[in-house]
Motif scaffolding. Structure first.
Motif, PDB file in Angstrom:
ATOM      1  N   UNK A 267       0.847  -1.190   0.000  1.00 33.04           N
ATOM      2  CA  UNK A 267       0.000   0.000   0.000  1.00 33.04           C
ATOM      3  C   UNK A 267       0.886   1.245   0.000  1.00 33.04           C
ATOM      4  N   UNK A 268       0.566   2.247  -0.808  1.00 37.05           N
ATOM      5  CA  UNK A 268       1.341   3.493  -0.755  1.00 37.05           C
ATOM      6  C   UNK A 268       1.090   4.189   0.578  1.00 37.05           C
ATOM      7  N   UNK A 269       2.111   4.882   1.080  1.00 41.86           N
ATOM      8  CA  UNK A 269       1.863   5.685   2.283  1.00 41.86           C
ATOM      9  C   UNK A 269       1.040   6.908   1.877  1.00 41.86           C
ATOM     10  N   UNK A 270       0.391   7.511   2.853  1.00 37.76           N
ATOM     11  CA  UNK A 270      -0.403   8.706   2.542  1.00 37.76           C
ATOM     12  C   UNK A 270       0.449   9.798   1.931  1.00 37.76           C
ATOM     13  N   UNK A 271       1.702   9.906   2.434  1.00 39.50           N
ATOM     14  CA  UNK A 271       2.589  10.928   1.904  1.00 39.50           C
ATOM     15  C   UNK A 271       2.901  10.654   0.432  1.00 39.50           C
ATOM     16  N   UNK A 272       3.126   9.388   0.102  1.00 39.90           N
ATOM     17  CA  UNK A 272       3.382   9.047  -1.303  1.00 39.90           C
ATOM     18  C   UNK A 272       2.176   9.374  -2.184  1.00 39.90           C
ATOM     19  N   UNK A 273       0.999   9.041  -1.683  1.00 41.20           N
ATOM     20  CA  UNK A 273      -0.221   9.349  -2.456  1.00 41.20           C
ATOM     21  C   UNK A 273      -0.348  10.837  -2.719  1.00 41.20           C
ATOM     22  N   UNK A 274      -0.099  11.606  -1.663  1.00 39.97           N
ATOM     23  CA  UNK A 274      -0.233  13.062  -1.770  1.00 39.97           C
ATOM     24  C   UNK A 274       0.726  13.602  -2.836  1.00 39.97           C
ATOM     25  N   UNK A 275       1.966  13.114  -2.793  1.00 42.59           N
ATOM     26  CA  UNK A 275       2.973  13.619  -3.722  1.00 42.59           C
ATOM     27  C   UNK A 275       2.665  13.198  -5.159  1.00 42.59           C
ATOM     28  N   UNK A 276       2.209  11.962  -5.333  1.00 44.15           N
ATOM     29  CA  UNK A 276       1.865  11.520  -6.690  1.00 44.15           C
ATOM     30  C   UNK A 276       0.733  12.380  -7.252  1.00 44.15           C
ATOM     31  N   UNK A 277      -0.190  12.736  -6.383  1.00 40.24           N
ATOM     32  CA  UNK A 277      -1.284  13.607  -6.816  1.00 40.24           C
ATOM     33  C   UNK A 277      -0.739  14.962  -7.278  1.00 40.24           C
TER      34      UNK A 277
END
Ligand code: ADP
Ligand code: MG
Length: 695
Positions: A267-277
Motif C-alpha cells: 500500500x502506498x503511504x499517505x505521503x506518497x499518495x499526496x505527492x503523486x497527486x
C-alpha cells in the motif's frame, strides 16, 4: 554625480590611503557602500563599568581610567605591548599583539582614556586584548546615546578607523547622501508594515535615536533583504510559467493502472499518495514541471518516481533517471526492473562501463521509441544519446548534478521535458523557501510502516572492545556492518592512514577465514570499488570498511550496524545521510558514533542531536543553526550570502511576511509595470547586478 556613487576616497575623513584600504579590506568602494556597512553592536554610553565589577568574559564593556604604564614584552610571535589601566576601583591589563609601534606612538602614560573591548579570563585574571582607546576629548566627539561599533580590521585601526571611529566616516557619508537615498519599497508596503522611510532607516541603523527606533530600522532592513530575494524567485518562476511549454500528460493509462492495481507489492503511504497527486496535477497543466521531491532516506521516493514515469509512458513519452554514481544507477535499474518485470515496458541501463554493442542497442531503442526508460549516470548526457520523445527526467540526489548538466538534458528534446529532482538531504523549510523558491516542492514526511527507528549511541575509544563484541553478535545473527572513516581528501594517500589503521585492527579481531572484510575508498579504481561493494552486497563479506564514498544511496537491507569513527569530524547532515544506510530492512538497526574524548561545543551538539533524533528535517534545522546557511548546498546562487541583517533561522516570521508580500504584489502586478512599483524594479536590477558580481 550621485553622491551615493562617489568613490569613498573623496569622503571627508578618508582620502586615498584609507580609501584604498577600505576597498581592499572591506569591499567598500563608494559612499553608498558605507551606508550598507552596518554596526555589529551599540555601546550604551551611559554605562561605564568599574574594573572591580568585571565578572565575565561574555560581553563588550566600556571602562574609563588612567594609563599607568606601557611595556613591550617578548620576541617574535610572542611580542606584545601591555599597558595597565587604573580606575577608582582597581587595575586591569591591556594587551596588543599587532600594531605595537602605532599604539606606542598614540598612547601617553598618565593620560585618561575611554576603553572599549571584551575582557578575557587569562591565568585567573581579566585582561583586554586589542581594546579601543580614545582620549576623553576624542570620545566626546562622537557622543551618541547608543554609539555604533563597527567590524573593522587591524590595518584600518592603525589608520585611525577603529570600531568606534569608523562611525565618523559613516556619519559624513550619511550627511552627504541623505537627500539622495532612494526609497525601494512601495508606499503601500511601507504603510502596511508601518516601516520607517528608507533614509530614516539608514540613519537609525547607524545612529539610533533610541532602542525602539533601532529595532524599527532592523525590522525594515531584514524585511527588505528577504523580500527582494523572494520577489526575484517568484519572478523567475512566473516567467518560466508564462514562457514554458510542457507536454500535457492528461491520460492515466493502462501502465499506471495495471501497476497500481496488480503489481504494486504494498500500500502506498499517505505521503506518497499526496505527492503523486501533486505530480499528476503538474504534468497535466501544459507547463513544464520543475519539482523538487524531498524525503528522508527510505521514504519511498524511487517508487514515486517510477509511478510518474509510468504516467509519461502512458502518454507516449520516454523517461530517464539520472543518478550520480554507477552503483546507484545500477541499483535503481535492478529495483525498477524487478517492479516492472511482468509489464510491457522496456528498461535499460547506460553507464560508463556499458559495452559498445549494448550501447548501440540502447541508442537504436531510444531513437525508434521502443526503449521506454533509460537509467544511468552522466553517460546519459553524452552525444549520441538521442531520445525519440523524452517527456520526463528524474534526477536523483540533486546536489551532485550541476545546473549546466541539467540544461544539457533539456536540450535533448524540442519541448522541455518535465523535471523531477529527488533529494534525500532534507532542506529546512526556511532555506527551501529561499534557495529553491523557484521550484515547486513536494515532501514525503512519512516512512513506510513497519520500519524500526534506528538506535543511535555514542561511544568513546575505551568502549572499543564492547563495540567489537557487539559486532560479533550481530554478525553471528547473519547481519552486516559498515565502519566509516572521515577522509578529508580522498586523493591524498596520507589521509587514508586512519582508515588503514582501523582496517588492520578490525582484521585482527575479525580474522580470516571466519570473517571477510570489504574495503572501499577513493584511491581504488572504479572496478575495484564496484567489486568490493558487490562482495558486500552478495553477503560474501560481513564488514565494509569505507570512507564516505558509500554515503549516497547504497542499499544493503541486511546491513544493520553503521559505525562512524571520529564522528565529531562529520557535519550533521552527513552523519544523518550515513546513518540512513542502515535500517532499510525489517530488523532493528544501530548507529554507533565513536568520538575522541575531547569534543568542541558544536561537536557535542551534533552528536547529541544524532542520538536524540532520527528526523531528517529536525536534523537539517539544527545543522542550519550550527553552521549558518553559508555552507549549505545551493546558497551561493540564491543571494543568501548577501544577507547582512536577516538570519534565515531566527527571522522565519519576517521571511514569511516578506514572501507573502512578494506573492501578493505579483498577484496584482505580475509584470511589475505599475507606476508605484517602479522603484522596486529598479532596486531589484541593481541588486541582481551585485549578486552577479559575487557569484
Ligand atoms: P528512497 O528512494 O526514498 O530512499 P526507496 O524508494 O528506495 O526510498 O524505498 C525504500 C524501500 O522501501 C524500498 O525497498 C521500497 O521498495 C520500499 N517501499 C517504498 N514505498 C513503500 C511503501 N509504501 N510500503 C512499504 N515499502 C515501501
Ligand atoms: Mg533512493
Amino acid at each position: 554625480m550621485n553622491p551615493l556613487e562617489t568613490p569613498v576616497e573623496y569622503l571627508k575623513g578618508v582620502g586615498p590611503a584609507k580609501g584604498e584600504l577600505l576597498k581592499k579590506e572591506l569591499n567598500i568602494k563608494v559612499f553608498g557602500d558605507l551606508l550598507l556597512y552596518y554596526p555589529f553592536r551599540y555601546i550604551d554610553k551611559s554605562k561605564v563599568y568599574l574594573i572591580r565589577d568585571i565578572d565575565s568574559d561574555i560581553a563588550y564593556i566600556q571602562l574609563k581610567g588612567r594609563l599607568l604604564n606601557l611595556t613591550e614584552l617578548g620576541t617574535g610571535s610572542a611580542k606584545r605591548l601591555t599597558g595597565l589601566l587604573e580606575d577608582a576601583s582597581g587595575k586591569i591589563e591591556l594587551v596588543w599583539f599587532q600594531g605595537i609601534n602605532w599604539w606606542k606612538e598614540k598612547l601617553k602614560i598618565g593620560e585618561n582614556y575611554v576603553v572599549f573591548g571584551k575582557p578575557n579570563l587569562f591565568n585567573g585574571k581579566y585582561n583586554i586584548t586589542h581594546p579601543d582607546m580614545d582620549t576623553v576629548e576624542e570620545d566626546l566627539l562622537y557622543n551618541e546615546p547608543l554609539q555604533p561599533y563597527y567590524p573593522t580590521t587591524e590595518k584600518l585601526k592603525q589608520k585611525g578607523l577603529s570600531g568606534k571611529t569608523f562611525g565618523k566616516i559613516v556619519r559624513n557619508a550619511l550627511l552627504q547622501t541623505y537627500n539622495h537615498i532612494q526609497e525601494n519599497l512601495s508606499a503601500s508596503i511601507i504603510e502596511e508594515n508601518k516601516f520607517l522611510s528608507r533614509p530614516d532607516t539608514l540613519v537609525n541603523i547607524h545612529f539610533p535615536k533610541s532602542t525602539a527606533l533601532l529595532e524599527k530600522a532592523r525590522q525594515r532592513l531584514k524585511f527588505e533583504e528577504l523580500f527582494f530575494i523572494q520577489l526575484e524567485l517568484f519572478r523567475i518562476k512566473y516567467i518560466r510559467n508564462e514562457k514554458s511549454v510542457g507536454r500535457v500528460f492528461d491520460k492515466i493509462g493502462s501502465n499506471f493502472m495495471t501497476f497500481y492495481e496488480s503489481y504494486l507489492p504494498f500500500e502506498l503511504t499517505n505521503a506518497q499518495k499526496k505527492v503523486i497527486k501533486e505530480i499528476r496535477k503538474d504534468l497535466a497543466t501544459g507547463k513544464q514541471m520543475n519539482r523538487l521531491l524531498q524525503g528522508d532516506v527510505g521514504s519511498g521516493k524511487t517508487l514515486v518516481a517510477l509511478m510518474s514515469i509510468l504516467i509519461a509512458i502512458d502518454n507516449n513519452c520516454q523517461a530517464c533517471i539520472m543518478a550520480p554514481t554507477e552503483i546507484l544507477a545500477t541499483q535503481h535499474y535492478r529495483n525498477i526492473e524487478k517492479f516492472l518485470k511482468d509489464m510491457p515496458v522496456n528498461v535499460m541501463l547506460l553507464t560508463g562501463s556499458t559495452k559498445k554493442k549494448e550501447r548501440e542497442v540502447i541508442h537504436a531503442g531510444l531513437k525508434n521509441g521502443e526503449l521506454n526508460i533509460l537509467i544511468g549516470t552522466h553517460a546519459l548526457i553524452e552525444e549520441g544519446v538521442v531520445f525519440k520523445n523524452l517527456g520526463l527526467v528524474v534526477i536523483d540526489e540533486q546536489h551532485r548534478f550541476g545546473v549546466e548538466q541539467r540544461a544539457r538534458l533539456w536540450a535533448k528534446s524540442e519541448i522541455s521535458p518535465h523535471i523531477l529532482v529527488m533529494t534525500a538531504t532534507p532542506i529546512p523549510r526556511t532555506l527551501a523557501m529561499t534557495v529553491y523558491g523557484d521550484l515547486e516542492v513536494s515532501v514525503i514526511d512519512e516512512l513506510p510502516p513497519g520500519r524500526k527507528p534506528i538506535k543511535t549511541v555514542h561511544f568513546f575509544e575505551r568502549d572499543r572492545l564492547k563495540v567489537f563484541k557487539f559486532m560479533k553478535d550481530q554478525i553471528s545473527e547473519g547481519r552486516q556492518i559498515y565502519v566509516v572513516y572521515p577522509i578529508i581528501n580522498e586523493s591524498n594517500k596520507l589521509d587514508l592512514k586512519d582508515l588503514m589503521d582501523g582496517f588492520d585492527t578490525i582484521s585482527r579481531y575479525f580474522p580470516l577465514p571466519e570473517y571477510q572484510i570489504s574495503i572501499v575508498h577513493g584511491q581504488l579504481k572504479a572496478a575495484e570499488k564496484e567489486s568490493e561493494m558487490k562482495r558486500f552486497l552478495e553477503k560474501k563479506t560481513q564488514i565494509m570498511v569505507a570512507t564516505t564514498v558509500i554515503e549516497v544511496g547504497v542499499d544493503v537491507p541486511n546491513a544493520t550496524v553503521m559505525i562512524i569513527e571520529n564522528a565529531e569530524r562529520f557535519g550533521l547532515s552527513q552523519l544523518h545521510q550515513l546513518r540512513g544506510r542502515v535500517g532499510r530492512g525489517g530488523s532493528q538497526s544501530y548507529c554507533i558514533l565513536m568520538t575522541s574524548y575531547k569534543l568542541t561545543a558544536d561537536g557535542k551538539k551534533r552528536i547529541e542531536t544524532m542520538v536524540k533524533s532520527t528526523d531528517g528535517f529536525e536534523i537539517a534545522e539544527m545543522d542550519l543553526r550550527l553552521r549558518g546557511p553559508g555552507d549549505i548546498q545551493g546558497t551561493q546562487q540564491s543571494g543568501l550570502i548577501g544577507l547582512r541583517m536577516a538570519d534565515i533561522v531566527r527571522d522565519e516570521d519576517v521571511l514569511k511576511r516578506a514572501r507573502a508580500t512578494a506573492a501578493n504584489l505579483l498577484k496584482t502586478d505580475p509584470e511589475l509595470t505599475q507606476h508605484e512599483n517602479q522603484m522596486m524594479v529598479k532596486f531589484l536590477q541593481t541588486q541582481n547586478k551585485q549578486w552577479g558580481q559575487i557569484s
